[in-house]
Every structure is written in C-alpha cells, then in structure tokens.
Design a protein around this motif. Structure first.
Motif, mmCIF file in Angstrom:
data_model
loop_
_atom_site.group_PDB
_atom_site.id
_atom_site.type_symbol
_atom_site.label_atom_id
_atom_site.label_comp_id
_atom_site.label_asym_id
_atom_site.label_seq_id
_atom_site.Cartn_x
_atom_site.Cartn_y
_atom_site.Cartn_z
ATOM 1 N N ARG A 1 0.813 -1.216 0.000
ATOM 2 C CA ARG A 1 0.000 0.000 0.000
ATOM 3 C C ARG A 1 0.845 1.264 0.000
ATOM 4 N N GLN A 2 0.287 2.297 -0.621
ATOM 5 C CA GLN A 2 0.864 3.643 -0.534
ATOM 6 C C GLN A 2 0.233 4.349 0.660
ATOM 7 N N PRO A 3 0.684 5.570 1.015
ATOM 8 C CA PRO A 3 0.213 6.232 2.236
ATOM 9 C C PRO A 3 -1.301 6.409 2.346
ATOM 10 N N ALA A 4 -2.025 6.502 1.250
ATOM 11 C CA ALA A 4 -3.486 6.659 1.317
ATOM 12 C C ALA A 4 -4.200 5.335 1.573
ATOM 13 N N GLY A 5 -3.441 4.244 1.715
ATOM 14 C CA GLY A 5 -4.029 2.946 2.017
ATOM 15 C C GLY A 5 -4.444 2.131 0.814
ATOM 16 N N LEU A 6 -4.058 2.567 -0.380
ATOM 17 C CA LEU A 6 -4.416 1.869 -1.618
ATOM 18 C C LEU A 6 -3.225 1.077 -2.149
ATOM 19 N N LEU A 7 -3.529 0.058 -2.935
ATOM 20 C CA LEU A 7 -2.484 -0.685 -3.622
ATOM 21 C C LEU A 7 -1.616 0.298 -4.413
ATOM 22 N N HIS A 8 -0.327 0.270 -4.174
ATOM 23 C CA HIS A 8 0.626 1.172 -4.837
ATOM 24 C C HIS A 8 0.721 0.796 -6.312
ATOM 25 N N GLY A 9 0.619 1.792 -7.185
ATOM 26 C CA GLY A 9 0.697 1.543 -8.619
ATOM 27 C C GLY A 9 1.998 0.905 -9.046
ATOM 28 N N GLY A 10 3.089 1.261 -8.388
ATOM 29 C CA GLY A 10 4.374 0.660 -8.716
ATOM 30 C C GLY A 10 4.409 -0.817 -8.391
ATOM 31 N N VAL A 11 3.726 -1.205 -7.326
ATOM 32 C CA VAL A 11 3.667 -2.625 -6.964
ATOM 33 C C VAL A 11 2.822 -3.382 -7.990
ATOM 34 N N THR A 12 1.765 -2.747 -8.469
ATOM 35 C CA THR A 12 0.977 -3.352 -9.547
ATOM 36 C C THR A 12 1.867 -3.591 -10.765
ATOM 37 N N CYS A 13 2.733 -2.635 -11.071
ATOM 38 C CA CYS A 13 3.669 -2.793 -12.192
ATOM 39 C C CYS A 13 4.647 -3.938 -11.951
ATOM 40 N N VAL A 14 5.079 -4.115 -10.704
ATOM 41 C CA VAL A 14 5.976 -5.232 -10.394
ATOM 42 C C VAL A 14 5.278 -6.560 -10.698
ATOM 43 N N LEU A 15 4.025 -6.683 -10.308
ATOM 44 C CA LEU A 15 3.265 -7.897 -10.612
ATOM 45 C C LEU A 15 3.178 -8.113 -12.120
ATOM 46 N N ALA A 16 2.826 -7.069 -12.853
ATOM 47 C CA ALA A 16 2.684 -7.182 -14.309
ATOM 48 C C ALA A 16 4.012 -7.534 -14.967
ATOM 49 N N GLU A 17 5.078 -6.850 -14.582
ATOM 50 C CA GLU A 17 6.374 -7.121 -15.201
ATOM 51 C C GLU A 17 6.884 -8.515 -14.847
ATOM 52 N N THR A 18 6.581 -8.968 -13.657
ATOM 53 C CA THR A 18 6.975 -10.321 -13.272
ATOM 54 C C THR A 18 6.336 -11.348 -14.198
ATOM 55 N N LEU A 19 5.035 -11.236 -14.422
ATOM 56 C CA LEU A 19 4.353 -12.213 -15.272
ATOM 57 C C LEU A 19 4.875 -12.183 -16.710
ATOM 58 N N GLY A 20 4.983 -10.988 -17.281
ATOM 59 C CA GLY A 20 5.464 -10.899 -18.657
ATOM 60 C C GLY A 20 6.905 -11.352 -18.803
ATOM 61 N N SER A 21 7.757 -10.956 -17.874
ATOM 62 C CA SER A 21 9.169 -11.351 -17.948
ATOM 63 C C SER A 21 9.328 -12.856 -17.772
ATOM 64 N N TYR A 22 8.599 -13.413 -16.806
ATOM 65 C CA TYR A 22 8.664 -14.862 -16.624
ATOM 66 C C TYR A 22 8.138 -15.578 -17.873
ATOM 67 N N GLY A 23 7.074 -15.051 -18.455
ATOM 68 C CA GLY A 23 6.558 -15.655 -19.682
ATOM 69 C C GLY A 23 7.585 -15.638 -20.787
ATOM 70 N N SER A 24 8.279 -14.520 -20.962
ATOM 71 C CA SER A 24 9.322 -14.449 -21.990
ATOM 72 C C SER A 24 10.455 -15.417 -21.690
ATOM 73 N N TRP A 25 10.814 -15.535 -20.427
ATOM 74 C CA TRP A 25 11.871 -16.469 -20.029
ATOM 75 C C TRP A 25 11.504 -17.900 -20.427
ATOM 76 N N LEU A 26 10.223 -18.230 -20.294
ATOM 77 C CA LEU A 26 9.768 -19.569 -20.651
ATOM 78 C C LEU A 26 9.692 -19.786 -22.159
ATOM 79 N N LEU A 27 9.698 -18.703 -22.931
ATOM 80 C CA LEU A 27 9.582 -18.805 -24.391
ATOM 81 C C LEU A 27 10.925 -18.912 -25.108
ATOM 82 N N VAL A 28 12.019 -18.650 -24.404
ATOM 83 C CA VAL A 28 13.333 -18.649 -25.066
ATOM 84 C C VAL A 28 14.205 -19.780 -24.539
#
Length: 141
Positions: A48-75
């Motif tokens: 969470r960020q200070p306002a108590g909401l899911l931090h947008g940067g953490v959402t990006c970490v989740l998204a980048e993790t999935l895409g990067s792991y997917g690419s790793w599995l494709l090569v």
C-alpha cells in the motif's frame, strides 16, 4: 507441443522467486497454460501507498513479473536472457485489501522482443489495471 521451452515451468518459476522482490511481495505464479500465465499477490501493508491503496508501482511489479517470466519460458535460456525494456500501466480502480490476480498474454513474440498485455483483477473479478510490457531478448554473454 507446448510453446514453453521448459519442461516444468511452475517449479522453475517457484524456485526463481526465492530471495527476490517477488518473494518479498508474495507474488505467486498460479497457472501456466498455452494462452499465458496467471499470478496472484496479496494486498497488505507491504503493497500500500500512504493513502491505504495498492501502490501503482507494486501493480507494475506484478505485471512485469508475469510478462518477464513468460518471456523467459519462451526462449532457450542457455542462449538468451530476457529483460524488461518498457512498461506502461493504467490504474482503473483502487484496491485496499484482499488479493489481486493477473493474467499475461503475448501480443507479439519475435526473435529479439516480446510484447505482453497484462490484466489485473480484484477479488470480485473487476479489472483494476491494464499493463503493456515490452521484453528484450538478448544474447547471454
């Protein structure tokens, strides 16, 4: 024949998560099928960020993790490594607690780059964010 280059991708990615930001944030890969990858993450004080909401940067970490792991599995990981090159994320609705899950699917799989669309959902299956990730495929040195 599977599009994934690794015989046991779930075990491989669970092992890769150890001692990383993904382990710290509780990101787990929950399903890998021919269409893409599913992952989940809790939303608690680590996320969470200070306002108590899911931090947008953490959402990006989740998204980048999935895409990067997917690419790793494709090569062939003996010859190539994959690295995030560009990410964008649109945040559509807030999340305060519970879990979010995300699905990553390829838009383009080229020899030197992969393009991913990642959708993030809250516990009631409502879309909370969309992300687009470009992953570079580079020779191992």
């Amino acid at each position: 024949m599977s599009r994934w280059k690794h015989p046991d991708p779930m075990s491989m990615l669970a092992e890769a998560n150890k001692n990383t930001a993904m382990e710290t944030l509780g990101i787990e890969i929950t399903c890998i099928d021919e269409d893409g990858l599913w992952g989940e993450m809790p939303v608690d004080n680590r996320h969470r960020q200070p306002a108590g909401l899911l931090h947008g940067g953490v959402t990006c970490v989740l998204a980048e993790t999935l895409g990067s792991y997917g690419s790793w599995l494709l090569v062939d990981s003996e010859r190539y490594q994959v690295v995030g090159q560009q990410i964008s994320c649109n945040h559509l609705r807030p999340v305060r607690e519970g879990r979010v899950k995300a699905f990553a699917r390829t838009v383009h799989v080229g020899r030197r780059s992969h393009l991913w669309d990642i959708s993030v959902y809250n516990g009631t299956e409502k879309l909370v964010a969309t992300s687009r990730l470009t992953v570079a495929v580079v020779d191992r040195r």
